[in-house]
Scaffold this motif. Structure first.
Motif, mmCIF file in Angstrom:
data_model
loop_
_atom_site.group_PDB
_atom_site.id
_atom_site.type_symbol
_atom_site.label_atom_id
_atom_site.label_comp_id
_atom_site.label_asym_id
_atom_site.label_seq_id
_atom_site.Cartn_x
_atom_site.Cartn_y
_atom_site.Cartn_z
ATOM 1 N N ILE A 141 -0.654 -60.070 -10.261
ATOM 2 C CA ILE A 141 -0.593 -59.124 -9.251
ATOM 3 C C ILE A 141 -2.061 -58.495 -10.727
ATOM 4 O O ILE A 141 -1.610 -58.135 -11.484
ATOM 5 N N PRO A 142 -3.018 -58.224 -9.866
ATOM 6 C CA PRO A 142 -3.878 -57.347 -10.471
ATOM 7 C C PRO A 142 -3.160 -56.395 -11.599
ATOM 8 O O PRO A 142 -2.350 -55.482 -11.158
ATOM 9 N N ARG A 143 -4.123 -56.316 -12.802
ATOM 10 C CA ARG A 143 -3.640 -55.298 -13.413
ATOM 11 C C ARG A 143 -4.492 -53.736 -14.076
ATOM 12 O O ARG A 143 -5.277 -54.133 -13.786
ATOM 13 N N ASN A 144 -4.022 -52.458 -13.887
ATOM 14 C CA ASN A 144 -4.939 -51.402 -13.756
ATOM 15 C C ASN A 144 -5.188 -51.161 -15.543
ATOM 16 O O ASN A 144 -4.232 -51.173 -16.421
ATOM 17 N N ILE A 145 -6.358 -51.567 -15.814
ATOM 18 C CA ILE A 145 -7.294 -52.007 -17.049
ATOM 19 C C ILE A 145 -8.267 -50.262 -17.276
ATOM 20 O O ILE A 145 -8.775 -50.631 -16.818
ATOM 21 N N CYS A 146 -7.990 -49.384 -17.833
ATOM 22 C CA CYS A 146 -8.475 -48.978 -18.199
ATOM 23 C C CYS A 146 -9.655 -48.606 -19.684
ATOM 24 O O CYS A 146 -10.250 -48.032 -20.210
ATOM 25 N N GLY A 147 -8.736 -49.094 -20.995
ATOM 26 C CA GLY A 147 -9.797 -49.347 -22.410
ATOM 27 C C GLY A 147 -10.374 -50.724 -21.895
ATOM 28 O O GLY A 147 -9.782 -51.572 -21.324
ATOM 29 N N LYS A 148 -10.798 -50.656 -23.177
ATOM 30 C CA LYS A 148 -11.895 -51.480 -23.282
ATOM 31 C C LYS A 148 -12.306 -51.810 -24.838
ATOM 32 O O LYS A 148 -11.945 -50.564 -25.875
ATOM 33 N N PRO A 149 -11.839 -53.239 -25.313
ATOM 34 C CA PRO A 149 -12.325 -52.899 -27.293
ATOM 35 C C PRO A 149 -13.319 -52.665 -27.868
ATOM 36 O O PRO A 149 -14.544 -52.389 -26.840
ATOM 37 N N ALA A 150 -13.400 -52.039 -28.926
ATOM 38 C CA ALA A 150 -14.939 -51.813 -29.308
ATOM 39 C C ALA A 150 -16.169 -52.921 -29.647
ATOM 40 O O ALA A 150 -16.920 -52.349 -29.871
ATOM 41 N N ASP A 151 -15.472 -53.819 -30.032
ATOM 42 C CA ASP A 151 -16.255 -55.055 -29.820
ATOM 43 C C ASP A 151 -15.370 -56.011 -29.266
ATOM 44 O O ASP A 151 -14.202 -56.509 -28.725
ATOM 45 N N SER A 152 -16.183 -58.075 -29.271
ATOM 46 C CA SER A 152 -16.490 -59.182 -28.344
ATOM 47 C C SER A 152 -15.246 -60.028 -29.461
ATOM 48 O O SER A 152 -14.372 -60.020 -28.811
ATOM 49 N N CYS A 153 -14.928 -59.003 -30.870
ATOM 50 C CA CYS A 153 -15.084 -60.574 -31.173
ATOM 51 C C CYS A 153 -14.690 -59.423 -33.051
ATOM 52 O O CYS A 153 -15.254 -58.583 -33.574
#
Length: 93
Positions: free
Chosen positions: A6-18
């Motif tokens: 099921i699609p999930r609501n995602i608002c936050g993003k990490p500061a970096d990819s690694c």
């Protein structure tokens, strides 16, 4: 065959990819992938201090699914910290 996700609501993003240990080239590190929904579950529960039942509503998942996401994410983060692995995160766009 499992049920479709099921699609999930995602608002936050990490500061970096690694995030990785200092002084060790990426080519020498084992990598652990943290999914966008796992990151969001950690962000809501551990960073923002939300109750799991409230975070589940925000993400549009059941409380049990949220608990499973948090448990899996914490395990991956601790694995990286304890064993010197790179934690890889991808933005959900």
């Amino acid at each position: 065959m499992g049920r479709p996700k099921i699609p999930r609501n995602i608002c936050g993003k990490p500061a970096d990819s690694c995030f990785k240990p200092n002084g060790i080239p990426m080519t020498e590190l084992e990598r652990v992938e943290l999914a966008p929904d796992e990151f969001e579950a950690l962000r809501l529960v551990d960073l923002q201090g939300m109750l799991q039942q409230d975070a589940a509503v925000v993400m549009g998942v059941s409380r049990q699914t949220l608990a499973n996401l948090v448990k899996a994410a914490r395990c991956k983060v601790v694995d990286c910290l304890a064993h010197g692995k790179a934690l890889m995160m991808h933005h959900s766009d």
